[in-house]
Design an enzyme around this catalytic site. Structure first.
Site, PDB file in Angstrom:
ATOM      1  CB  THR A   1       6.693  -5.035   7.274  1.00  0.00           C
ATOM      2  OG1 THR A   1       6.591  -5.507   5.937  1.00  0.00           O
ATOM      3  CG2 THR A   1       6.797  -3.531   7.260  1.00  0.00           C
TER       4      THR A   1
ATOM      5  CE  LYS B   1      -9.669  -1.521  27.514  1.00  0.00           C
ATOM      6  NZ  LYS B   1      -8.834  -0.698  28.421  1.00  0.00           N
TER       7      LYS B   1
ATOM      8  NE  ARG C   1       1.904  -4.394   6.984  1.00  0.00           N
ATOM      9  CZ  ARG C   1       2.543  -5.365   6.340  1.00  0.00           C
ATOM     10  NH1 ARG C   1       2.170  -6.617   6.503  1.00  0.00           N
ATOM     11  NH2 ARG C   1       3.547  -5.083   5.537  1.00  0.00           N
TER      12      ARG C   1
HETATM   13  C1  NCD Z   1       3.859  -7.424   1.259  1.00  0.00           C
HETATM   14  C2  NCD Z   1       2.703  -6.656   1.861  1.00  0.00           C
HETATM   15  O1  NCD Z   1       2.469  -6.747   3.061  1.00  0.00           O
HETATM   16  O2  NCD Z   1       2.077  -5.946   1.088  1.00  0.00           O
HETATM   17  N1  NCD Z   1       4.644  -8.051   2.220  1.00  0.00           N
HETATM   18  C3  NCD Z   1       5.656  -7.369   2.801  1.00  0.00           C
HETATM   19  O3  NCD Z   1       5.460  -6.387   3.475  1.00  0.00           O
HETATM   20  N2  NCD Z   1       6.890  -7.786   2.579  1.00  0.00           N
HETATM   21  C4  NCD Z   1       3.472  -8.330   0.186  1.00  0.00           C
HETATM   22  C5  NCD Z   1       2.362  -9.310   0.436  1.00  0.00           C
HETATM   23  O4  NCD Z   1       1.810  -9.401   1.521  1.00  0.00           O
HETATM   24  O5  NCD Z   1       2.072 -10.029  -0.516  1.00  0.00           O
END
Ligand code: NCD
Length: 309
Positions: A55, A83, A104
């Site tokens: 990603t 921190k 993320r």
């Molecule tokens: C997925 C996730 O991060 O949810 N991966 C991704 O972004 N391609 C799937 C996973 O981690 O299994």
């Protein structure tokens, strides 16, 4: 023009917005060079508080291929959250530098919280077991490109349907399309959550069956969407160990599958697809990765356009 500022959840996408992004993704896929200056001078901030290969690199490749640049971190230990800085402050800070942010985070709802202080558009690149809308855009572009339709498909989704955020986002978006049937294949402990059944599957009259054995249903499927058992979301390692090899797709299981089946997986794969399947023309998961980059190029362009950034 998209009607949204951020992409936080599959819920944010209207059918119109979704199809607009997919249509641009298809155009980029056909001639990426035409778009190589579409984001000249723009900056993407990537805030990855949780591990990722695809990603993050997909977002970075997307922005670079559009002529833009990228700043960010892939390890929260290297950020000021160590921190004690709050997520809201980190995001507010980065939004002073960047024109658009992809984030993320391991906590469900983190993207929504972050969006309240971001001064630029924010994209959820996965929040805990909750949502992963750009993986869904990836999946939809893959299905559109290789199946030529999003309706009247029999779609098997196999593996960790409880914690798999890609599954949750995909089903939400597919609820916009008619005539599909869903076969949900998982161990009892990893079934799709009951709130999700009520609020998404039942609420949208999506026909589905649940089953335990992939072999019993594979022959009938147009799409098989395999997923990884989400080790990091288990409370008990023993339970993970017991469930981790629940499904292993191999050439034998594919013997009676349709010739035009497509096999998808958001990746990373662990043991759930044997590497022998990789050379099967029906295995699309690495092509899917490429669709992910093109569709993120489209999303970045569309969000910047919608926000006049
Ligand atoms: C997925 C996730 O991060 O949810 N991966 C991704 O972004 N391609 C799937 C996973 O981690 O299994």
């Amino acid at each position: 023009m998209l009607k949204i500022k951020n992409l936080l959840s599959a819920d944010d996408l209207s059918k119109e917005d979704l199809l607009e992004i997919i249509e641009l993704g298809e155009r980029i896929m056909k001639s990426p060079e035409e778009f190589s200056h579409s984001c000249d001078g723009k900056l993407l901030g990537t805030l990855f508080f949780e591990p990722s290969t695809r990603t993050r690199l997909s977002f970075e490749s997307a922005m670079n291929r559009l002529g833009g640049r990228v700043v960010g971190f892939s390890d929260s230990k290297a950020s000021s959250s160590q921190k004690g800085e709050s997520l809201r402050d980190t995001v507010r800070t980065v939004s002073q530098y960047a024109d658009i942010i992809a984030m993320r985070h391991p906590q469900e709802g983190a993207a929504k919280l972050a969006s309240t202080t971001s001064d630029c558009p924010l994209i959820n690149a996965g929040d805990g077991g909750h949502q992963h809308p750009t993986q869904t855009l990836t999946d939809i572009l893959t299905i559109t490109s290789y199946k030529k339709r999003l309706t009247n498909l029999k779609i098997g989704i196999c593996g960790d349907l409880k914690y798999g955020r890609t599954v949750h986002s995909l089903l939400k978006v597919m609820s916009m399309f008619d005539g599909n049937e869903y076969v949900l294949i998982s161990p009892d402990e990893l079934k799709i959550p009951s709130y999700f059944k009520e609020q998404v599957l039942d609420a949208n009259n999506m026909p589905y069956t649940e089953c335990l054995n992939l072999e019993d249903v594979i022959d009938d499927l147009d799409i098989l969407y395999m997923t990884r058992i989400q080790k990091e979301r288990f409370f008990s390692l023993q339970k993970y160990i017991r469930l981790k090899d629940s499904y292993v797709l191999d050439p034998k299981k594919l013997e009676n599958a349709k010739k035009d089946l497509i096999i998808m997986h958001p990746l990373p794969r662990v043991t759930e697809i044997s590497t022998e399947v990789d050379s099967d023309p029906r295995a699309l998961y690495f092509k899917q990765v490429k669709c992910g980059m093109y569709v993120r190029m489209a999303l970045i362009m569309k969000l910047l356009e919608a926000n006049n950034a």
